[in-house]
Design a protein around this motif. Structure first.
Motif, PDB file in Angstrom:
ATOM      1  N   ASP A  44      14.236  44.173  17.494  1.00  0.00           N
ATOM      2  CA  ASP A  44      14.812  43.933  18.819  1.00  0.00           C
ATOM      3  C   ASP A  44      15.604  45.150  19.295  1.00  0.00           C
ATOM      4  OD1 ASP A  44      13.755  41.336  19.035  1.00  0.00           O
ATOM      5  OD2 ASP A  44      15.498  40.449  18.044  1.00  0.00           O
ATOM      6  N   ALA A  45      16.321  45.771  18.374  1.00  0.00           N
ATOM      7  CA  ALA A  45      17.086  46.971  18.723  1.00  0.00           C
ATOM      8  C   ALA A  45      16.155  48.069  19.212  1.00  0.00           C
ATOM      9  CB  ALA A  45      17.905  47.453  17.529  1.00  0.00           C
ATOM     10  N   LEU A  46      15.091  48.325  18.461  1.00  0.00           N
ATOM     11  CA  LEU A  46      14.138  49.370  18.867  1.00  0.00           C
ATOM     12  C   LEU A  46      13.508  49.055  20.211  1.00  0.00           C
ATOM     13  CD1 LEU A  46      12.352  50.347  15.538  1.00  0.00           C
ATOM     14  CD2 LEU A  46      13.845  51.777  16.949  1.00  0.00           C
ATOM     15  N   ALA A  47      13.155  47.800  20.445  1.00  0.00           N
ATOM     16  CA  ALA A  47      12.570  47.416  21.734  1.00  0.00           C
ATOM     17  C   ALA A  47      13.540  47.713  22.876  1.00  0.00           C
ATOM     18  CB  ALA A  47      12.186  45.935  21.717  1.00  0.00           C
ATOM     19  N   ASP A  48      14.819  47.405  22.673  1.00  0.00           N
ATOM     20  CA  ASP A  48      15.804  47.670  23.727  1.00  0.00           C
ATOM     21  C   ASP A  48      16.045  49.164  23.923  1.00  0.00           C
ATOM     22  OD1 ASP A  48      16.123  45.073  24.536  1.00  0.00           O
ATOM     23  OD2 ASP A  48      18.164  44.851  23.789  1.00  0.00           O
ATOM     24  N   PHE A  49      16.108  49.934  22.840  1.00  0.00           N
ATOM     25  CA  PHE A  49      16.278  51.380  22.988  1.00  0.00           C
ATOM     26  C   PHE A  49      15.082  51.977  23.710  1.00  0.00           C
ATOM     27  CE2 PHE A  49      18.827  51.070  18.823  1.00  0.00           C
ATOM     28  CZ  PHE A  49      19.989  50.745  19.510  1.00  0.00           C
ATOM     29  N   ASN A  50      13.878  51.497  23.377  1.00  0.00           N
ATOM     30  CA  ASN A  50      12.677  51.983  24.059  1.00  0.00           C
ATOM     31  C   ASN A  50      12.721  51.652  25.547  1.00  0.00           C
ATOM     32  OD1 ASN A  50      11.594  53.061  21.700  1.00  0.00           O
ATOM     33  ND2 ASN A  50      10.410  51.218  21.233  1.00  0.00           N
ATOM     34  N   GLN A  51      13.157  50.437  25.880  1.00  0.00           N
ATOM     35  CA  GLN A  51      13.244  50.052  27.296  1.00  0.00           C
ATOM     36  C   GLN A  51      14.307  50.891  28.012  1.00  0.00           C
ATOM     37  OE1 GLN A  51      11.202  48.296  29.038  1.00  0.00           O
ATOM     38  NE2 GLN A  51      12.364  48.510  30.917  1.00  0.00           N
ATOM     39  N   ALA A  52      15.424  51.129  27.371  1.00  0.00           N
ATOM     40  CA  ALA A  52      16.458  51.981  27.970  1.00  0.00           C
ATOM     41  C   ALA A  52      15.890  53.364  28.270  1.00  0.00           C
ATOM     42  CB  ALA A  52      17.672  52.092  27.041  1.00  0.00           C
ATOM     43  N   LEU A  53      15.108  53.886  27.346  1.00  0.00           N
ATOM     44  CA  LEU A  53      14.551  55.230  27.524  1.00  0.00           C
ATOM     45  C   LEU A  53      13.409  55.251  28.541  1.00  0.00           C
ATOM     46  CD1 LEU A  53      14.866  56.346  23.839  1.00  0.00           C
ATOM     47  CD2 LEU A  53      16.105  57.296  25.813  1.00  0.00           C
ATOM     48  N   ARG A  54      12.735  54.122  28.743  1.00  0.00           N
ATOM     49  CA  ARG A  54      11.761  54.055  29.845  1.00  0.00           C
ATOM     50  C   ARG A  54      12.485  54.154  31.191  1.00  0.00           C
ATOM     51  NH1 ARG A  54       8.690  51.152  26.175  1.00  0.00           N
ATOM     52  NH2 ARG A  54       9.643  49.109  26.469  1.00  0.00           N
ATOM     53  N   LEU A  55      13.658  53.517  31.262  1.00  0.00           N
ATOM     54  CA  LEU A  55      14.433  53.546  32.507  1.00  0.00           C
ATOM     55  C   LEU A  55      15.145  54.878  32.708  1.00  0.00           C
ATOM     56  CD1 LEU A  55      15.933  49.947  32.345  1.00  0.00           C
ATOM     57  CD2 LEU A  55      14.123  50.763  33.876  1.00  0.00           C
ATOM     58  N   ASP A  56      15.574  55.492  31.613  1.00  0.00           N
ATOM     59  CA  ASP A  56      16.287  56.764  31.668  1.00  0.00           C
ATOM     60  C   ASP A  56      15.950  57.568  30.404  1.00  0.00           C
ATOM     61  OD1 ASP A  56      18.006  58.924  31.762  1.00  0.00           O
ATOM     62  OD2 ASP A  56      19.853  57.721  31.819  1.00  0.00           O
ATOM     63  N   PRO A  57      14.951  58.445  30.484  1.00  0.00           N
ATOM     64  CA  PRO A  57      14.513  59.200  29.304  1.00  0.00           C
ATOM     65  C   PRO A  57      15.596  60.097  28.698  1.00  0.00           C
ATOM     66  CG  PRO A  57      12.896  59.368  31.064  1.00  0.00           C
ATOM     67  CD  PRO A  57      14.111  58.702  31.644  1.00  0.00           C
ATOM     68  N   GLN A  58      16.657  60.346  29.415  1.00  0.00           N
ATOM     69  CA  GLN A  58      17.738  61.197  28.933  1.00  0.00           C
ATOM     70  C   GLN A  58      18.976  60.387  28.549  1.00  0.00           C
ATOM     71  OE1 GLN A  58      17.391  64.772  28.774  1.00  0.00           O
ATOM     72  NE2 GLN A  58      15.307  64.023  28.950  1.00  0.00           N
ATOM     73  N   HIS A  59      18.800  59.126  28.211  1.00  0.00           N
ATOM     74  CA  HIS A  59      19.941  58.269  27.895  1.00  0.00           C
ATOM     75  C   HIS A  59      20.445  58.599  26.492  1.00  0.00           C
ATOM     76  CE1 HIS A  59      22.461  54.756  27.306  1.00  0.00           C
ATOM     77  NE2 HIS A  59      22.452  54.639  28.623  1.00  0.00           N
ATOM     78  N   TYR A  60      21.593  59.235  26.431  1.00  0.00           N
ATOM     79  CA  TYR A  60      22.152  59.722  25.166  1.00  0.00           C
ATOM     80  C   TYR A  60      22.296  58.616  24.124  1.00  0.00           C
ATOM     81  CZ  TYR A  60      25.653  61.121  21.772  1.00  0.00           C
ATOM     82  OH  TYR A  60      26.319  61.343  20.602  1.00  0.00           O
TER      83      TYR A  60
END
Length: 168
Positions: free
Chosen positions: A90-106
């Protein structure tokens, strides 16, 4: 109602400036009592609860924030909660979704890098950690994590900073 809601959010912000977490949470509770669909209040209450280690309480707020207004920040913080709860898929899925929305999300890059490293995917881990480091070159936490991944890869020389290598 919107003015009252803004006042509660301002109260929460003011309390945070003084590091009064419980006062900020109380103001966010009041904002949500006035408007249960306030995405910002859900996000901040979830984030503050996660910061206090109250992951079971943080998750419903972060779920609501994402349902109401999906943002990279929301996904990254919910991913953090899942990571702390050892729900790594679930964590990886959320990090992946965050990076789809903002590829530079630190935060998403950094935390995904940690999860990937823990899972043994050191190449992908280093890629994410390098990307996070490019965004925040002075981040000690990323430098430390990169070093640990390099050690895992048995690349001790690469884990040392140039300054340390120069003292050998």
């Amino acid at each position: 109602i919107k003015t009252v809601e803004k006042n509660h959010l301002q109260e929460a912000e003011d309390a945070l400036k003084e590091n009064k977490i419980d006062d900020a949470l109380a103001a966010l509770d009041a904002a949500l009592a006035d408007d249960p669909d306030n995405a910002a209040a859900h996000f901040w209450r979830g984030r503050l609860r996660a910061g206090k280690g109250e992951f079971d309480k943080a998750l419903p707020d972060l779920n609501a924030a994402i349902r109401l207004k999906p943002t990279a920040e929301g996904y990254a913080h919910r991913g953090y909660v899942y990571q702390k709860q050892r729900q790594l898929d679930d964590a990886l899925a959320d990090f992946n979704q965050a990076l789809r929305l903002d590829p530079q999300h630190y935060l998403a890059l950094f935390l995904r890098g940690l999860v990937l490293g823990d899972a043994g995917n050191t190449k992908a881990s280093l890629s994410d950690l390098d990307a996070a480091l490019a965004l925040q070159p002075d981040s000690r936490e990323v430098l430390q994590a990169r070093g640990q991944v390099h050690v895992l890869r048995k690349e001790l020389d690469d884990s040392l900073t140039p300054g340390i290598r120069g003292t050998e």
